[in-house]
Enzyme design. Structure first.
Site, PDB file in Angstrom:
ATOM      1  CG  ASP A  53      -6.118  -3.000   2.952  1.00 57.79           C
ATOM      2  OD1 ASP A  53      -5.074  -2.699   3.537  1.00 57.79           O
ATOM      3  OD2 ASP A  53      -6.781  -2.193   2.270  1.00 57.79           O
ATOM      4  N   GLY A  54      -4.819  -4.449   6.054  1.00 54.29           N
ATOM      5  CA  GLY A  54      -4.765  -3.714   7.310  1.00 54.29           C
ATOM      6  C   GLY A  54      -4.046  -4.462   8.423  1.00 54.29           C
ATOM      7  N   GLY A  55      -2.929  -3.883   8.862  1.00 50.60           N
ATOM      8  CA  GLY A  55      -2.217  -4.422  10.012  1.00 50.60           C
ATOM      9  C   GLY A  55      -1.533  -5.749   9.767  1.00 50.60           C
ATOM     10  N   GLY A  94      -9.350   3.702   6.691  1.00 50.29           N
ATOM     11  CA  GLY A  94      -9.128   5.121   6.987  1.00 50.29           C
ATOM     12  C   GLY A  94      -7.666   5.479   7.198  1.00 50.29           C
ATOM     13  CG  PHE A  95      -6.263   6.779   9.742  1.00 52.53           C
ATOM     14  CD1 PHE A  95      -5.710   8.010   9.395  1.00 52.53           C
ATOM     15  CD2 PHE A  95      -7.582   6.729  10.181  1.00 52.53           C
ATOM     16  CE1 PHE A  95      -6.464   9.180   9.503  1.00 52.53           C
ATOM     17  CE2 PHE A  95      -8.336   7.890  10.291  1.00 52.53           C
ATOM     18  CZ  PHE A  95      -7.787   9.120   9.950  1.00 52.53           C
ATOM     19  N   GLY A  96      -3.410   3.959   7.690  1.00 52.30           N
ATOM     20  CA  GLY A  96      -2.409   2.899   7.711  1.00 52.30           C
ATOM     21  C   GLY A  96      -1.874   2.753   9.135  1.00 52.30           C
ATOM     22  N   GLY A  97      -1.124   1.704   9.366  1.00 48.45           N
ATOM     23  CA  GLY A  97      -0.440   1.542  10.642  1.00 48.45           C
ATOM     24  C   GLY A  97      -1.296   1.114  11.818  1.00 48.45           C
ATOM     25  CG  MET A 149     -11.429   2.859   1.607  1.00 46.62           C
ATOM     26  SD  MET A 149      -9.914   2.820   2.578  1.00 46.62           S
ATOM     27  CE  MET A 149      -8.725   2.991   1.256  1.00 46.62           C
ATOM     28  CG  ASP A 163      -5.145   2.291   0.704  1.00 47.90           C
ATOM     29  OD1 ASP A 163      -6.072   1.490   0.526  1.00 47.90           O
ATOM     30  OD2 ASP A 163      -4.073   1.994   1.260  1.00 47.90           O
ATOM     31  CG  HIS A 174      -3.766  -1.673  -1.648  1.00 52.42           C
ATOM     32  ND1 HIS A 174      -4.834  -2.474  -2.012  1.00 52.42           N
ATOM     33  CD2 HIS A 174      -4.235  -0.864  -0.661  1.00 52.42           C
ATOM     34  CE1 HIS A 174      -5.881  -2.174  -1.265  1.00 52.42           C
ATOM     35  NE2 HIS A 174      -5.551  -1.201  -0.445  1.00 52.42           N
ATOM     36  CG  HIS A 198      -9.155  -0.123  -0.845  1.00 47.85           C
ATOM     37  ND1 HIS A 198      -8.593  -0.282   0.411  1.00 47.85           N
ATOM     38  CD2 HIS A 198     -10.497  -0.250  -0.662  1.00 47.85           C
ATOM     39  CE1 HIS A 198      -9.543  -0.493   1.296  1.00 47.85           C
ATOM     40  NE2 HIS A 198     -10.709  -0.468   0.678  1.00 47.85           N
ATOM     41  CG  MET A 222      -8.600   6.858   2.140  1.00 55.91           C
ATOM     42  SD  MET A 222      -7.904   6.798   3.796  1.00 55.91           S
ATOM     43  CE  MET A 222      -6.968   5.268   3.717  1.00 55.91           C
ATOM     44  CB  SER A 239      -0.901   0.010   1.240  1.00 56.90           C
ATOM     45  OG  SER A 239      -1.425   1.311   1.418  1.00 56.90           O
ATOM     46  N   GLY A 254       1.167  -2.152   4.066  1.00 57.17           N
ATOM     47  CA  GLY A 254       1.695  -0.802   3.921  1.00 57.17           C
ATOM     48  C   GLY A 254       2.926  -0.617   4.771  1.00 57.17           C
ATOM     49  CB  SER A 255       3.366   0.159   8.400  1.00 53.63           C
ATOM     50  OG  SER A 255       1.987   0.260   8.489  1.00 53.63           O
ATOM     51  CG  MET A 304     -11.592  -3.132   4.668  1.00 54.50           C
ATOM     52  SD  MET A 304     -10.045  -2.696   3.839  1.00 54.50           S
ATOM     53  CE  MET A 304      -9.168  -1.806   5.133  1.00 54.50           C
TER      54      MET A 304
END
Ligand code: DX5
Ligand code: ZN
Length: 214
Positions: free
Chosen positions: A174-176, A141-144, A67, A34, A32, A65, A36, A7, A196-197, A136
């Site tokens: 997607d996410g974490g 809404g947010f990375g990390g 959002m 994102d 990816h 993606h 928003m 991401s 992402g991170s 998800m």
């Protein structure tokens, strides 16, 4: 095979081109992106002009993606900008079918996404039409953010629907997600991992990509 979709939300936007080159060289398949709008989610990121700018220098599959509220308004713009897969949220529009049809009319792969608390059963009615389902694993809404373990049940339920359909559909998460917990989502049935991170924050991106795929 497991595909990795880094991401760009977590990359250094001041050096977008070289950041993308790094993950491309590391052997990822997707990128990816994102999008928003500050309404469907509280954050604002980027639009079609950024997608068309990075399209010039990358051959990766652009995994966009969305959002955003009422995404049908912007599908054509993202298709023209160079998206390969366009994913919309089932929670973001009253007419998911129409959005899927619009993506297909633009000759792009169509994805639908569910947030962590959305019942996976909603996916079933679209399973014969989509190319990708995105579960998800954090609130969008947010990375990390931290991975939400309860979302594993959504992934398993969607994996079962895909199996029953006998269609070739990507199951993306997607996410974490990091090399530490990637095995959980893979065991649950995911074949496309967004990170992402974990990727852009890594001091050894090729190794992290390998670890995520393993
Ligand atoms: C969250 C985005 C994710 C996010 C992933 O709304 O959809 O793609 O950037 O970032 P990490 O891997 O850092 O959770
Ligand atoms: Zn995303």
């Amino acid at each position: 095979m497991i595909k990795i979709s880094p991401s760009i939300l977590a990359c250094d936007f001041a050096n977008l081109q070289s950041e993308i080159k790094k993950v491309e060289d590391a052997g990822v398949q997707y990128l990816h992106i994102d999008v928003m709008d500050g309404i469907f989610v509280p954050n604002i990121t980027l639009g079609p002009c950024v997608v068309s700018a990075i399209r010039k220098n990358s051959n990766l599959v652009f995994d966009v993606h969305l959002m955003i509220t009422d995404p049908i308004r912007y599908i054509e713009d993202f298709a023209k900008a160079g998206a390969d897969i366009i994913t919309i949220h089932v929670e973001s529009t009253f007419d998911v079918n129409k959005a899927i049809e619009k993506i297909k009319a633009c000759e792009k792969k169509a994805g639908i996404s569910i947030k962590p608390n959305t019942k996976p059963e909603i996916v079933k009615q679209y399973i014969d039409k989509v190319d990708l389902v995105l579960c998800m694993t954090v609130e969008p809404g947010f990375g990390g953010q931290s991975f939400i373990p309860e979302t594993l049940e959504n992934i398993k339920a969607v994996a079962e629907m895909i199996k029953e359909s006998s269609r070739e559909i990507d199951l993306e998460v997607d996410g974490g997600i990091s090399p530490k917990n990637a095995h959980l989502v893979k065991e649950a049935g995911a074949n496309v991992i967004v990170a992402g991170s974990a990727v852009f924050g890594s001091s050894d991106i090729p190794q992290t990509v390998k670890d995520l795929m393993a």
